[in-house]
Design an enzyme around this catalytic site. Structure first.
Site, PDB file in Angstrom:
ATOM      1  CD  GLU A 134     -34.276 -14.129  41.062  1.00 60.79           C
ATOM      2  OE1 GLU A 134     -35.510 -14.041  41.055  1.00 60.79           O
ATOM      3  OE2 GLU A 134     -33.545 -13.605  40.197  1.00 60.79           O
ATOM      4  CD  GLU A 164     -35.382 -19.030  45.039  1.00 56.78           C
ATOM      5  OE1 GLU A 164     -35.471 -17.806  44.772  1.00 56.78           O
ATOM      6  OE2 GLU A 164     -36.229 -19.861  44.693  1.00 56.78           O
ATOM      7  CB  CYS A 188     -38.512 -10.025  37.947  1.00 63.25           C
ATOM      8  SG  CYS A 188     -36.892 -10.620  37.635  1.00 63.25           S
ATOM      9  CB  SER A 209     -36.522 -17.227  41.536  1.00 66.64           C
ATOM     10  OG  SER A 209     -36.707 -16.431  42.676  1.00 66.64           O
ATOM     11  CE  LYS A 248     -43.603  -6.301  36.764  1.00 68.71           C
ATOM     12  NZ  LYS A 248     -42.650  -6.202  35.642  1.00 68.71           N
ATOM     13  CD  GLU A 288     -46.496  -9.854  38.872  1.00 72.05           C
ATOM     14  OE1 GLU A 288     -46.321  -8.669  38.522  1.00 72.05           O
ATOM     15  OE2 GLU A 288     -45.583 -10.586  39.259  1.00 72.05           O
ATOM     16  CD  GLU A 306     -51.269 -17.307  42.015  1.00 72.80           C
ATOM     17  OE1 GLU A 306     -52.135 -16.420  41.865  1.00 72.80           O
ATOM     18  OE2 GLU A 306     -50.773 -17.946  41.076  1.00 72.80           O
ATOM     19  CB  CYS A 355     -38.452  -4.019  31.606  1.00 73.16           C
ATOM     20  SG  CYS A 355     -38.483  -5.501  32.605  1.00 73.16           S
TER      21      CYS A 355
END
Ligand SMILES: Cc1cc2nc3c(=O)[nH]c(=O)nc-3n(C[C@H](O)[C@H](O)[C@H](O)COP(=O)(O)O)c2cc1C
Ligand code: SF4
Ligand code: SF4
Ligand code: SF4
Lengths: 600, 583, 122
Positions: free
Chosen positions: B280, B283, B300, B320, B359, B362, B367, B504
């Site tokens: 990142e 990036e 994230c 990102s 998650k 996710e 993907e 988190c």
């Protein structure tokens, strides 16, 4: 063909005939001849005009004058006065066309129904064209606004309202002037004036009537309120089910703006005030002030706890004055005629008048406005014309689903805020339902609770679950399965819901149960102990039986029973199979020999 | 603040004038029962458990919302008050699916606790119970309306704090239910699966979709090579499940427990966090240098990603392209690690222990399977891990400390602070500063991006560059920040967004703390404190200095942003349907 | 003109509007058209009056809609006010009754007493 200028019709129906209609006929012949009118007036016999209890009836045409209880000796007078001099003999007119001064009640104002009324809030309803501002103006419309804007300070206005003793007509009866003062004292850059036109009480329609019949009075009052508390913006929250009211309010707001009574720079005084309409979706709870405001804000219409009160934190957290339609309707008159005048009407603690929608088992249903302190007896018997079909008065229900039942023993209590509360009921918005001896009070309590259970917003458990449980118990009792413990539970629930519920809806929902328990406990007990419904309403506890001695075995009942539970044959009395009977009562109505009875 | 004099239960008190009766009473150690109340989130006076008698008032008043005023006199106890509370509670219980024995919230249920405290022995007012179908179509959240007591905490959370409004009260009266509109499933509406609703639910009406069975099965399967990774926020919260104080670090015990459960390898997701920073950070530098799309927004937090897809698709290009750390880790495990260890990736089973319910959603994104296998095979929340530990009969508190396995067990302080709001930003700054200035900077604690403020902004001087950064946590704050960027009122180079308020550490999969505790402790703050302590104790505190990460690039990926890195560690997201704008 | 003056003017101009005493209006027929009236058929009654007046070419009689007088069970309710201000209330009106009221009351000044409230209210 001979042309007569008048016709006299005399009823020769059996009842009237028994009452000398023959003699009357003869007498007319004689009198007409004596006055040489026999070629001008024709006397005819006619069918019954349906007023037998007031017969014999004589009708003179073309005027259509109805004389009742005519005696032969009256004929001379009718002929000489009416037919000769064309003067109606008022004394002999139909009883109800009469009043003390011997004037016929051609106009509504002359009827007994109107005599005991005093119309302040309803002053213009049905009198002026609500869609024409000029007619309102002619009836002193906007004069109060002019007076306020050109000669009174906000505090003077508030003082006037306070002195008048006006209390909120939306249910709670909070002193209006005090509310205005609170809103005035709350400092903020924005304030709002709201009109509660949600009127969710089943059976009540006074607010609708005012909005439809005199919308300008509300606009004028709200503008005055805006000036008094320092607000520039008003909202009228009106239920969408009132399309005519909405339309007329729209027209009225438009006209008021065109005439400079509303909008920027009202009457060139520098004061600006605007009003917007907001349509309610018709939930009863949206009439509760905090729910109403959340609804105006565009959220789910749910109450929130108070304090803070709307006068401190209302619409969009800004100080807000909220009054009921009828409350506002009184304001212009109070300003014009003065607070002392208003305070002279009514009782010590309840000033002015109150509009009631009377309904149920009463002859003259409708909308009435009476001075506070009028007794229930006057309302029911003088204005309301008593109970139909000669039945006995049992109780009156005021305050709708939030109110309670007042039994016959309290009929002479003056109607005012505090006495009604003492009796376990409340003024409410003005629904008044009359019940006769055929009403089951447990069933009535159940009826009102069904309404609250349906209308609970669901926010707080005492109301959401508690009223549901109460209803379940009432259903159990009315279906003959109740126990004495159920009555106890009902009371525990009622008392606790009253204390714990979040808003007025839940807090008052137990009232119909509590007041019927208070005055008609014996009926509840009859239901649970003897499994009997004394009024013969609760189906599970009534039985239709065929009296053997009276039954002529015609079989009509059996043919009409929708579930075919009646059997029998010629020569023997018919029998109803009780286990199959659905208690519709058709057989009893159909039996030509009145051989079927309802046993409670 | 002006003080006012009031009297509660005869005690004269002086309290600030903006207090409620409840706050005043608690300050004086007078306890008043509550149920729907959740400090700062749900103060609506709905449940009527906190009713008290206010002098001069006809009915009882809700202490949680009643403002104090000079001369106020209150009674919190009397036979009538107790009876009213009992009746209300019995009514709630009469319409509650009382299968406590098998309820995931048994022991932590606030309703159960209240019934005990109010000495409920019998439910006098039984009657019809609402029966509504369970909604378990979401990969993350299970909704059981029959346990819901309509306290509306979840609604307030979702609507007012997260500003997602996936759920609301619908219907009225006895039929009222908390549900997505039209009784749809959470899976059919733009729920972002953040799980914040679960954390505030006092009962078992909302819970995570359970994955413990799948993991037990996998553990029992001798053909599978089972590896587990744990996110940084788990180690500072798991102890709470075993009665330890909030903010206790249990990293070593957690690793020991996982090993006892039978995982072949226990890895630290922080390693992948370090990797994320390198990718990142690269990036970011590239975008700044090459005039790419700015601000660069972190990716994230899968709850945030879903939110972005639903409500702010115009920002998808700002995201990102990095996968979230545990997905990166999964991809590497099934490629680099598998190759290195000579394991068939088809026989690998990767479990992520996360503080997060999003998650779970996710994990099943198509993907995210760049190796041809899903990067991660199962996601356990902190709570589920605790349940497994209990189920396995492990005495957690007395476990010896153990360490993460190699390779890829080594992590830095930078990876650890990912668990708190501002952590990703700070970790990135540590690396970006070193790269851009070409030297190792000593000053690595960027306190301006730490803390509980909803939106934090910082201007950081790195060499010639003044880096403008912003951090938002909680999606309501994200909305505010994004709207500001959208309207041109603010511009940044780098933005960190975390779906959960506090980051988190307060994720939707973390141990649940009841209202009473949350009234006095800021759980995010306590857990974050532990995170920063963990950071300080680490020998290496910058991601690019992680030797294992360096080795990984050397052996396998080449350099940050390489083709291989892109294949395994990066992805793209597409817009999803959403509701119209929510104010 | 200042609105206040304008109001004075309006007020002067408005005098007699509602009583029927204005020079060019000798009689005012007010049809109760609140929800209760309309539900009972007041619209048809109003139409019938207008048609009947038009048919007979009567121009000095004005029909207006008004609100509810509270005797909803007697709707449609029509009140006719003459030059002397005397008011007559017709109740339970129907389009059929309208023709007679116009012929007798409006044209010939004879009240249709059997249609008035007196026969209805106890
Ligand atoms: C459940 C409920 C329904 C209510 N409905 C109405 C209503 O329909 N109209 C109304 O004016 N007031 C209604 N009220 C009373 C209002 O909350 C408020 O007290 C009133 O509008 C204030 O105006 P007032 O002071 O002029 O009466 C209702 C109250 C409750 C609790
Ligand atoms: S009392 Fe009933 S209507 Fe009022 S807030 Fe409670 S549930 Fe809603
Ligand atoms: S998971 Fe998050 S977005 Fe979904 S309903 Fe719960 S709080 Fe709302
Ligand atoms: S799901 Fe839980 S938090 Fe939401 S209203 Fe129901 S009980 Fe409250």
């Amino acid at each position: 063909m001979q042309i007569y200028r008048s016709h006299v019709l005399i009823c020769n129906d059996s009842t009237c005939a028994q009452l000398d209609s023959g003699k009357i006929m003869e007498e007319f012949g004689a009198q007409l001849k004596k006055n040489k009118l026999e070629n001008e007036v024709k006397v005819l016999t006619a069918g019954c005009p349906g007023m037998c209890e007031q017969g014999p009836v004589v009708v003179v045409y073309p005027e259509g004058t109805v004389y009742t209880m005519v005696k032969p000796e009256n004929v001379k007078e009718i002929v000489e006065e009416h037919l000769l001099k064309r003067k109606i003999v008022k004394r002999l007119l139909h009883k109800d066309m009469m009043e003390e001064g011997d004037t016929p009640a051609k106009a509504l104002d002359d009827t007994k129904y109107f005599k005991k009324q005093l119309r302040i809030a309803l002053r213009n309803c049905g009198i002026i064209n609500p869609e024409d501002i000029n007619e309102y103006i002619e009836h002193d419309g906007y004069k109060a606004l002019e007076k306020v804007l050109t000669g009174m300070t906000p505090l003077e206005v508030i003082d006037t309202v306070k002195k008048s003793g006006l209390r909120g007509r939306g249910g709670g009866g909070f002193p209006t002037g005090l509310k205005w003062e609170f809103a005035y004292k709350s400092q903020d850059d924005e304030k709002y004036v709201c009109c509660n036109a949600d009127e969710g009480d089943p059976g009540a329609f006074m607010d609708r009537s005012i909005l439809e019949g005199d919308p300008h009075s509300i606009i004028e009052a709200m503008t005055i309120a805006g000036y008094a508390i320092g607000s520039k913006q008003g909202f009228i929250y009106v239920r969408a089910e009132y399309p005519i009211a909405v339309k007329r309010l729209d027209i009225a707001i438009q006209q008021a703006k065109e005439h400079g009574f509303l909008g920027e720079n009202v009457l060139n005084t520098g004061f600006s005030f605007d009003i917007e309409l907001r349509l309610g979706a018709g939930a009863f709870v949206c009439g509760e002030e905090t729910a109403l405001m959340t609804s105006i804000e565009g959220k789910r219409g749910e109450p929130r706890p108070r304090p803070p009160f709307p006068a401190v934190k209302g619409l969009w957290q800004k100080p807000t004055l909220l009054n009921n339609v009828e409350t506002y309707a009184n304001i212009p008159v109070i300003i014009l005629k003065g607070p002392e005048w208003f305070a002279s009407i009514g009782t010590e603690k309840s000033k002015g008048t109150k509009v009631f929608a009377i309904g149920g088992k009463i002859n003259n249903t409708g909308l009435i406005e009476i001075p506070m302190g009028t007794t229930l007896r006057e309302v029911i018997f003088d204005i309301g014309g008593g109970i139909p079909n000669g039945k006995k008065f049992k109780a009156a229900q005021t305050g709708g689903p939030s109110g309670g039942c007042i039994p016959a023993s309290h009929m002479d209590t003056p109607i005012e805020y505090d006495t009604l509360v003492q009796l376990g009921s409340m003024m409410g918005s003005g629904g008044l339902i009359v019940m006769d001896e055929d009403t089951c009070m447990v069933d009535i309590a159940k009826f009102f609770l069904e309404f609250t259970v349906d209308e609970s917003c669901g926010k707080c458990p005492p109301c959401r679950i508690g009223t549901k449980r109460m209803l379940e118990i009432l259903e159990k009792i009315t279906s003959g399965k109740g126990t004495e413990e159920d009555i106890e539970k009902l009371e525990i629930l009622a008392n606790n819901i009253k204390l714990s519920a979040l808003c007025g809806l839940g807090q008052t929902a137990p009232n119909p149960v509590l007041s019927t328990l208070r005055y008609f406990r014996d009926e509840y007990e009859a239901h649970v102990k003897e499994k009997k419904c004394p009024a013969g309403v609760c189906k599970s506890m009534i039985h239709y039986v065929i009296n053997e001695a009276l039954c002529k075995s015609c079989g009509i009942c059996a043919r009409n029973c929708p579930v075919n539970c009646i059997s029998g044959q010629r020569g023997e009395p018919y029998v109803i199979a009780q286990e199959k009977c659905i208690k519709c009562g058709t057989c009893m109505v159909k039996c030509p020999f009145k051989a079927i009875f309802k046993n409670v | 603040m002006k003080m006012v004099n009031i009297k509660i239960d005869g005690k004269e008190l002086q309290v600030p004038e903006n207090y409620t009766i409840l706050e005043a009473a608690r300050q004086a150690n007078i306890s008043i029962p509550t149920l729907c109340y959740l400090k700062g989130i749900n103060e609506i006076g709905a449940c009527r458990m906190c009713i008290v008698e206010v002098k001069g008032s006809r009915s009882f008043q809700a202490a949680c919302v009643y403002p104090v005023s000079e001369g106020l006199e209150v009674r919190t106890q009397s036979p009538a008050i107790r009876e009213a509370r009992k009746v209300t509670l019995e009514l709630i219980l009469s319409n509650h699916d009382r299968s406590c024995l098998t309820c995931v919230r048994s022991r932590t249920c606030e309703l159960q606790k209240l019934a005990e405290e109010l000495n409920i022995k019998d439910i006098r007012f039984n009657g019809e119970m609402q029966r509504k179908p369970m909604d378990d179509f979401s990969p993350s959240i299970v909704r059981d309306p029959n346990k819901c007591i309509l306290c509306r905490r979840c609604v307030s959370m979702c609507k007012n704090i997260q500003k997602v409004a996936a759920i609301d009260t619908v219907e009225r009266g006895f039929d009222t239910i908390v549900s997505p509109i039209y009784n749809l499933s959470l899976n059919e509406v733009p729920c972002v699966t953040c799980g914040q609703c679960i954390n505030v639910c006092p009962v078992g009406a909302l819970r995570e979709k359970d994955s413990t069975e799948i993991v037990w099965d996998a553990l029992a399967n001798k053909d599978l090579h089972l590896v587990v990774q744990t996110a940084p926020a788990v180690r500072v919260a798991l102890g709470e499940e075993f009665g330890m104080p909030i903010g206790t670090r249990v990293t070593g015990k957690m690793v020991a427990a996982l090993k006892q459960l039978g995982f072949a390898k226990v890895f630290d997701t922080d390693t992948a966090a370090d990797l994320t920073i390198l990718e990142e950070g690269t990036e970011l530098i590239n975008r700044i240098k090459e005039g790419g799309k700015l601000p660069l927004i972190t990716s994230c937090s899968p709850g945030w990603i879903k939110f972005c897809e639903h409500f702010y698709p115009e920002f998808l290009d700002n995201l990102s392209t990095c996968k979230s750390p545990h997905e990166m880790f999964g991809a590497l495990l099934k490629s680099y690690y598998a190759e290195k260890m000579g394991i068939d990736p088809a026989k690998m089973f990767v479990v992520s222990v996360m503080p997060c319910t999003a998650k779970k959603f996710e994990r099943q994104r198509p993907e995210l399977a760049s190796t041809g296998y899903p990067d991660v095979d199962a996601v356990l929340t902190t709570r589920e891990l605790a349940r497994m530990i209990r189920e396995a009969g492990i005495d957690f508190k007395s476990l010896p400390d153990e360490t993460f396995d190699d390779p890829m067990g080594e992590a830095t302080g930078a990876g650890v602070i990912f668990g708190a709001t501002g952590g990703v930003m700070e970790a990135a700054l540590r690396t970006v500063a070193d790269i851009l200035t070409g030297k190792s900077n000593e000053d690595i604690e960027y306190t301006e991006v730490r803390g509980i403020e909803g939106i934090k902004e910082a201007k950081i001087k790195i060499g010639d560059l003044e880096l403008k950064a912003a951090v938002a946590h909680g999606l309501g704050n994200a909305r505010k920040l994004l709207d500001r960027i959208k309207s041109g009122k603010a511009d940044y180079h780098f933005v960190e967004i975390m779906a959960c308020p506090g980051g988190c550490v307060n994720g939707g999969g973390q141990p649940i703390q009841i209202s009473e505790v949350r009234s006095v402790v800021d759980i995010s703050k306590e857990r974050a404190k532990a995170i920063y302590e963990e950071d300080r104790d680490m020998p290496i505190r910058k991601s690019h200095e992680n030797p294992q990460v360096q080795k990984l690039y050397k052996e396998y990926l080449g350099e940050p942003g390489s083709h291989k890195a892109h294949e395994l560690l990066h992805t793209h997201y597409a817009p999803r349907e959403s509701y119209p704008d929510i104010p | 003109m200042k609105p206040i003056e304008k109001m004075e003017k309006t007020r002067e101009g408005a005098i007699g509007q509602t009583t029927g005493g204005k020079q060019d209006v000798r009689m005012r027929i007010a049809v109760g058209m609140a929800t209760c009236g309309i539900a009972a058929g007041a619209k048809q009654v109003m139409d019938a009056f207008n048609e009947e007046l038009k048919r007979r070419n009567i121009n000095d009689v004005k029909t207006v809609l008004v609100g509810c007088r509270g005797a909803c069970r007697l709707e449609p309710l029509v009140e006719i006010t003459g030059e002397n201000g005397e008011m007559v209330t017709y109740v339970n009106m129907t389009p059929e009754k309208v023709a007679r009221v116009v012929a007798e009351h409006v044209v010939n000044g004879r009240i249709c007493i059997d249609y008035t409230v007196g026969t209805e209210v106890e």
